[in-house]
Design a protein around this motif. Structure first.
Motif, short mmCIF file in Angstrom:
data_model
loop_
_atom_site.label_atom_id
_atom_site.label_comp_id
_atom_site.label_asym_id
_atom_site.label_seq_id
_atom_site.Cartn_x
_atom_site.Cartn_y
_atom_site.Cartn_z
N GLN A 185 0.85 -1.19 0.00
CA GLN A 185 0.00 0.00 0.00
C GLN A 185 0.88 1.24 0.00
OE1 GLN A 185 -3.30 0.14 -0.10
NE2 GLN A 185 -3.85 -1.99 0.35
N THR A 186 0.39 2.31 -0.60
CA THR A 186 1.10 3.59 -0.61
C THR A 186 0.45 4.50 0.42
OG1 THR A 186 1.61 3.35 -2.95
CG2 THR A 186 1.83 5.55 -2.02
N ILE A 187 1.27 5.10 1.27
CA ILE A 187 0.76 5.97 2.34
C ILE A 187 0.34 7.32 1.75
CG2 ILE A 187 1.33 7.15 4.50
CD1 ILE A 187 3.35 4.89 5.04
N ARG A 188 -0.92 7.67 2.00
CA ARG A 188 -1.48 8.96 1.58
C ARG A 188 -2.13 9.59 2.80
NH1 ARG A 188 1.13 8.73 -2.72
NH2 ARG A 188 0.36 7.61 -4.53
N ASP A 189 -1.83 10.84 3.06
CA ASP A 189 -2.37 11.55 4.23
C ASP A 189 -2.05 10.79 5.52
OD1 ASP A 189 -3.47 13.55 2.61
OD2 ASP A 189 -5.31 12.39 2.32
N CYS A 190 -0.87 10.19 5.57
CA CYS A 190 -0.37 9.44 6.74
C CYS A 190 -1.26 8.25 7.10
CB CYS A 190 -0.17 10.34 7.95
SG CYS A 190 1.22 11.48 7.74
N LYS A 191 -1.92 7.64 6.09
CA LYS A 191 -2.74 6.47 6.37
C LYS A 191 -2.85 5.58 5.14
CE LYS A 191 -6.92 9.14 5.59
NZ LYS A 191 -8.08 9.75 6.18
N VAL A 192 -3.21 4.33 5.40
CA VAL A 192 -3.52 3.36 4.34
C VAL A 192 -4.78 2.60 4.77
CG1 VAL A 192 -1.14 3.06 3.52
CG2 VAL A 192 -2.04 1.53 5.27
N TYR A 193 -5.43 1.98 3.80
CA TYR A 193 -6.61 1.17 4.07
C TYR A 193 -6.32 -0.27 3.67
CZ TYR A 193 -8.89 5.71 4.28
OH TYR A 193 -9.22 6.99 4.62
N THR A 194 -6.52 -1.19 4.59
CA THR A 194 -6.29 -2.61 4.27
C THR A 194 -7.45 -3.13 3.43
OG1 THR A 194 -7.39 -3.36 6.30
CG2 THR A 194 -5.00 -3.02 6.40
N GLU A 195 -7.19 -4.17 2.66
CA GLU A 195 -8.23 -4.78 1.83
C GLU A 195 -9.18 -5.63 2.66
OE1 GLU A 195 -6.27 -6.85 -1.33
OE2 GLU A 195 -5.37 -5.01 -2.12
N GLN A 196 -8.71 -6.15 3.79
CA GLN A 196 -9.52 -7.03 4.63
C GLN A 196 -9.94 -6.32 5.90
OE1 GLN A 196 -10.35 -10.02 3.37
NE2 GLN A 196 -9.10 -9.46 1.61
N ASP A 197 -11.10 -6.71 6.39
CA ASP A 197 -11.62 -6.16 7.63
C ASP A 197 -11.40 -7.17 8.76
OD1 ASP A 197 -12.83 -4.30 9.20
OD2 ASP A 197 -14.77 -4.38 8.21
N HIS A 198 -11.73 -6.81 9.95
CA HIS A 198 -11.62 -7.67 11.13
C HIS A 198 -10.17 -8.10 11.38
CE1 HIS A 198 -15.91 -7.73 10.71
NE2 HIS A 198 -15.81 -8.29 9.53
N ILE A 199 -9.27 -7.13 11.42
CA ILE A 199 -7.85 -7.42 11.67
C ILE A 199 -7.70 -7.92 13.10
CG2 ILE A 199 -5.54 -6.44 11.85
CD1 ILE A 199 -6.35 -4.46 9.66
N THR A 200 -7.10 -9.10 13.24
CA THR A 200 -6.87 -9.67 14.57
C THR A 200 -5.44 -9.44 15.04
OG1 THR A 200 -6.38 -11.82 13.59
CG2 THR A 200 -8.64 -11.45 14.34
N GLU A 201 -4.52 -9.33 14.09
CA GLU A 201 -3.11 -9.12 14.47
C GLU A 201 -2.37 -8.50 13.31
OE1 GLU A 201 0.81 -11.71 15.84
OE2 GLU A 201 -0.90 -12.73 14.94
N MET A 202 -1.61 -7.43 13.59
CA MET A 202 -0.73 -6.83 12.59
C MET A 202 0.64 -7.46 12.83
SD MET A 202 -0.36 -4.92 9.99
CE MET A 202 -1.93 -4.11 9.87
N VAL A 203 1.03 -8.36 11.95
CA VAL A 203 2.26 -9.12 12.13
C VAL A 203 3.48 -8.24 11.85
CG1 VAL A 203 3.59 -11.13 11.36
CG2 VAL A 203 1.09 -11.27 11.51
N ASN A 204 3.42 -7.50 10.74
CA ASN A 204 4.59 -6.74 10.34
C ASN A 204 4.20 -5.63 9.37
OD1 ASN A 204 7.30 -6.27 10.39
ND2 ASN A 204 7.89 -8.15 9.35
N ILE A 205 4.86 -4.47 9.51
CA ILE A 205 4.74 -3.40 8.53
C ILE A 205 6.16 -2.99 8.16
CG2 ILE A 205 3.92 -1.08 8.02
CD1 ILE A 205 1.77 -1.45 10.16
#
Length: 164
Positions: free
Chosen positions: A51-71
């Motif tokens: 994803q490309t960061i715009r306005d200091c945010k991104v939107y994931t394609e999936q909902d109901h995130i249970t864990e952010m493993v890595n960015i």
């Protein structure tokens, strides 16, 4: 892990042991039908995105995130340490990341603990209707068309709208 396994349905409805194979097939068909109508998988899975960061945010394609493993910041190849996750939106605290491409690795979906009760109830009711329809077709050999009742449809559409 499946958030609502067949064994749990078997206990809830006290299904007979001599029809387990048929019941399991009907249950799997019911889950597939629900997921098709929801527009997403209910089972928790791992996803990777760029994803490309715009306005200091991104939107994931999936909902109901249970864990952010890595960015990972793909411009610097370093891990991004500070961000805030709010639903499908990830806010980045460091303004220097603006315009950078990030690699997101996260788990999303429902677990046994997070599957909403009303959605679980809708799956059980739909399973019972599909089994009834299966028995009717088996006995009569008549072609019947299955229609989802309005109360079940409204629950499924409620969760579908949340992800749009």
């Amino acid at each position: 892990m499946i958030p609502f396994p067949f064994e749990e349905l078997q206990k809830i409805l006290e299904l007979s042991a001599d029809e387990i194979d048929t019941d399991n097939l009907i249950f799997n068909a019911t889950l597939s039908y629900v997921e098709k109508n929801l527009g997403f998988n209910i089972e928790e899975k791992n996803y990777n995105e760029l994803q490309t960061i715009r306005d200091c945010k991104v939107y994931t394609e999936q909902d109901h995130i249970t864990e952010m493993v890595n960015i990972i910041d793909m411009n610097t190849k370093e891990r991004v340490p500070n961000c805030v996750i709010d639903g499908r939106t990830i806010y980045f605290i460091d303004p220097k990341l603006e315009g950078h491409v990030v690699f997101l690795n996260y788990n999303a979906g429902y677990t046994a603990d997070t599957l909403p009760t009303d959605l679980k109830e809708a799956i059980i009711k739909l399973y019972l209707l599909k089994k009834k329809e299966f028995i009717k077709q088996k006995n009569n050999d008549d072609e019947t068309s299955f229609e989802m009742p309005q109360n079940i449809q409204s629950v499924i559409y409620l969760y579908r709208r949340k992800t749009l």
